[in-house]
Design a protein around this motif. Sequence first.
Motif, short mmCIF file in Angstrom:
data_model
loop_
_atom_site.label_atom_id
_atom_site.label_comp_id
_atom_site.label_asym_id
_atom_site.label_seq_id
_atom_site.Cartn_x
_atom_site.Cartn_y
_atom_site.Cartn_z
N THR A 113 0.84 -1.21 0.00
CA THR A 113 0.00 0.00 0.00
C THR A 113 0.87 1.25 0.00
O THR A 113 0.60 2.21 -0.73
CB THR A 113 -0.92 0.00 1.22
N PHE A 114 1.92 1.24 0.82
CA PHE A 114 2.82 2.41 0.88
C PHE A 114 3.56 2.60 -0.44
O PHE A 114 3.70 3.74 -0.91
CB PHE A 114 3.83 2.23 2.02
N ILE A 115 4.04 1.50 -1.03
CA ILE A 115 4.78 1.60 -2.29
C ILE A 115 3.89 2.15 -3.40
O ILE A 115 4.30 3.03 -4.17
CB ILE A 115 5.37 0.24 -2.69
N GLN A 116 2.66 1.68 -3.47
CA GLN A 116 1.73 2.19 -4.48
C GLN A 116 1.45 3.67 -4.27
O GLN A 116 1.38 4.46 -5.22
CB GLN A 116 0.42 1.40 -4.45
N ALA A 117 1.31 4.07 -3.00
CA ALA A 117 1.01 5.47 -2.69
C ALA A 117 2.15 6.39 -3.11
O ALA A 117 1.92 7.45 -3.72
CB ALA A 117 0.73 5.63 -1.20
N VAL A 118 3.38 6.01 -2.81
CA VAL A 118 4.51 6.88 -3.13
C VAL A 118 4.80 6.89 -4.63
O VAL A 118 5.33 7.87 -5.16
CB VAL A 118 5.76 6.49 -2.31
N LYS A 119 4.46 5.82 -5.34
CA LYS A 119 4.60 5.82 -6.80
C LYS A 119 3.65 6.84 -7.42
O LYS A 119 3.99 7.51 -8.40
CB LYS A 119 4.30 4.43 -7.35
N GLU A 120 2.46 6.98 -6.84
CA GLU A 120 1.47 7.91 -7.37
C GLU A 120 1.72 9.34 -6.90
O GLU A 120 1.33 10.30 -7.57
CB GLU A 120 0.06 7.47 -6.94
N ASP A 121 2.36 9.49 -5.74
CA ASP A 121 2.55 10.83 -5.17
C ASP A 121 3.93 10.92 -4.50
O ASP A 121 4.03 10.89 -3.28
CB ASP A 121 1.43 11.10 -4.15
N PRO A 122 4.99 11.04 -5.28
CA PRO A 122 6.35 11.06 -4.72
C PRO A 122 6.56 12.26 -3.79
O PRO A 122 5.89 13.28 -3.89
CB PRO A 122 7.25 11.17 -5.96
N ASN A 123 7.54 12.14 -2.92
CA ASN A 123 7.91 13.19 -1.97
C ASN A 123 6.79 13.58 -1.02
O ASN A 123 6.74 14.70 -0.52
CB ASN A 123 8.43 14.44 -2.71
N SER A 124 5.88 12.65 -0.79
CA SER A 124 4.86 12.83 0.25
C SER A 124 5.20 11.92 1.42
O SER A 124 5.91 10.93 1.28
CB SER A 124 3.47 12.48 -0.30
N LEU A 125 4.69 12.30 2.59
CA LEU A 125 4.86 11.49 3.79
C LEU A 125 3.54 10.80 4.06
O LEU A 125 2.50 11.45 4.21
CB LEU A 125 5.26 12.38 4.97
N PHE A 126 3.56 9.46 4.09
CA PHE A 126 2.32 8.70 4.25
C PHE A 126 2.28 8.02 5.62
O PHE A 126 3.25 7.40 6.05
CB PHE A 126 2.20 7.64 3.15
N ILE A 127 1.13 8.17 6.28
CA ILE A 127 0.89 7.54 7.58
C ILE A 127 -0.13 6.44 7.41
O ILE A 127 -1.17 6.64 6.76
CB ILE A 127 0.37 8.57 8.61
N GLY A 128 0.16 5.27 7.97
CA GLY A 128 -0.79 4.17 7.89
C GLY A 128 -1.94 4.38 8.85
O GLY A 128 -1.77 4.36 10.06
N SER A 129 -3.13 4.59 8.29
CA SER A 129 -4.32 4.81 9.11
C SER A 129 -4.91 3.47 9.49
O SER A 129 -5.34 2.69 8.63
CB SER A 129 -5.34 5.65 8.33
N ARG A 130 -4.96 3.18 10.77
CA ARG A 130 -5.38 1.88 11.26
C ARG A 130 -6.89 1.71 11.22
O ARG A 130 -7.64 2.64 11.50
CB ARG A 130 -4.87 1.68 12.69
N PHE A 131 -7.34 0.49 10.88
CA PHE A 131 -8.76 0.17 10.93
C PHE A 131 -9.10 -0.16 12.38
O PHE A 131 -8.72 -1.19 12.90
CB PHE A 131 -9.08 -1.02 10.03
N MET A 132 -9.83 0.74 13.04
CA MET A 132 -10.09 0.57 14.47
C MET A 132 -11.33 -0.28 14.75
O MET A 132 -11.48 -0.83 15.82
CB MET A 132 -10.25 1.94 15.13
#
Length: 398
Positions: A113-132
């Motif tokens: 999920t993180f790799i796909q996110a950074v491929k689509e939006d480089p130089n962003s900081l991504f936080i994993g939002s937990r399913f509570m």
Amino acid sequence: MGNGIKDIQLAGEFDALKCCVIIPTYNNEKSLAQVIADVKRYTSNIIVVNDGSTDSTAKILSEVDGIEIVSYPANKGKGYAIRQGFKKALELDYHYAVTMDSDGQHYASDLATFIQAVKEDPNSLFIGSRFMEGKDQPKSSGFANKFSNFWFWVETGLKLPDTQSGYRLYPIRAMEKKKWFCNKYEFEIEVIVRAAWKGIKVACVPIDVYYPSQEERVTHFRPFKDFFRITVLNTILVTLAFLIHRPRMIFREFKGKSLKEIYITYVKNANETKGKIAGAIGFGVFMGIFPIWGYQLLIGFLLAHLFKLNKAIFFIAANISLPPMIPFILYLSYVTGSYLMGQGSWKVDADLDIASISANIKQYIIGAIGLSFIMGSAFYVCSYLIISLFKSLKKQNA
């Protein structure tokens, strides 16, 4: 866990992006080996930071091949461990780093999920939002997360659902020149706030999370000490946000845009009451004349935010102090000062430039303050009447 083909593909993407996984650990001997093994299914770019563990962590790491290990004898805190991981990753020429906890709460399968996110939006900081939902999440964690989310919004203007998750992807190359100050849990707050201030996009991606039973949980969070440190940090960040960074972020948003672009984007389509529009115009004129040259926009943006005024309208109105207008403002300030000081003359024995102010500083300051109130009030009243007239005509023609 995914099949072999997917694992090989993801490993190649980790390499292509120059991305690694940093695992800070302190006395998690029961789960550490399995966490590393799970991550190895997806990438061998692994850095484990042994934060002064006193259990069998060192022995476990000595038996694992193909990973980088950073170790030091005394426990210094999660923030320090992550910072040491960043340092090592940069030395190894990585551009991105995913951080994940060593207690087994994070699923390595979410690395995709993180790799796909950074491929689509480089130089962003991504936080994993937990399913509570449906998770046996500690009540204290739920409160702490809401607390953290609120203050992150106050400090940056950004709303995120999970600012406390330690499962993150950092654009470490874009952040390498930053100097960090926190060493404990509060580092994870400092880093996302200051990244946002730097202009790095901070966003969330969905992840799953495992919460072990109460008797199986291992936590090193100290409720009083760590919460106190986080509170102190937030106090400092809020102060800096309102004095410097929030106004600067707003100014950055308008920088490089023409007044026409700002008007079309932020004013024409804004759903504002006539009182709010007139207030923003009047306040913009007031700040444009007020005698704090060089700080008018900075302080004005801060106050406009506090008063909940349209910042674009304020910015346009504040441009009354553009260079061609400065001689007129200086002249009217001197004249106003003359009348307020009881002299009452339209004659000014000074050059109409900023350099001459020092010789007539008292008259200028008194006059500029008076003129800013007069002009700000006049523009407010005139704007309100004109807007009311236009809205009335619009209703008649409807």
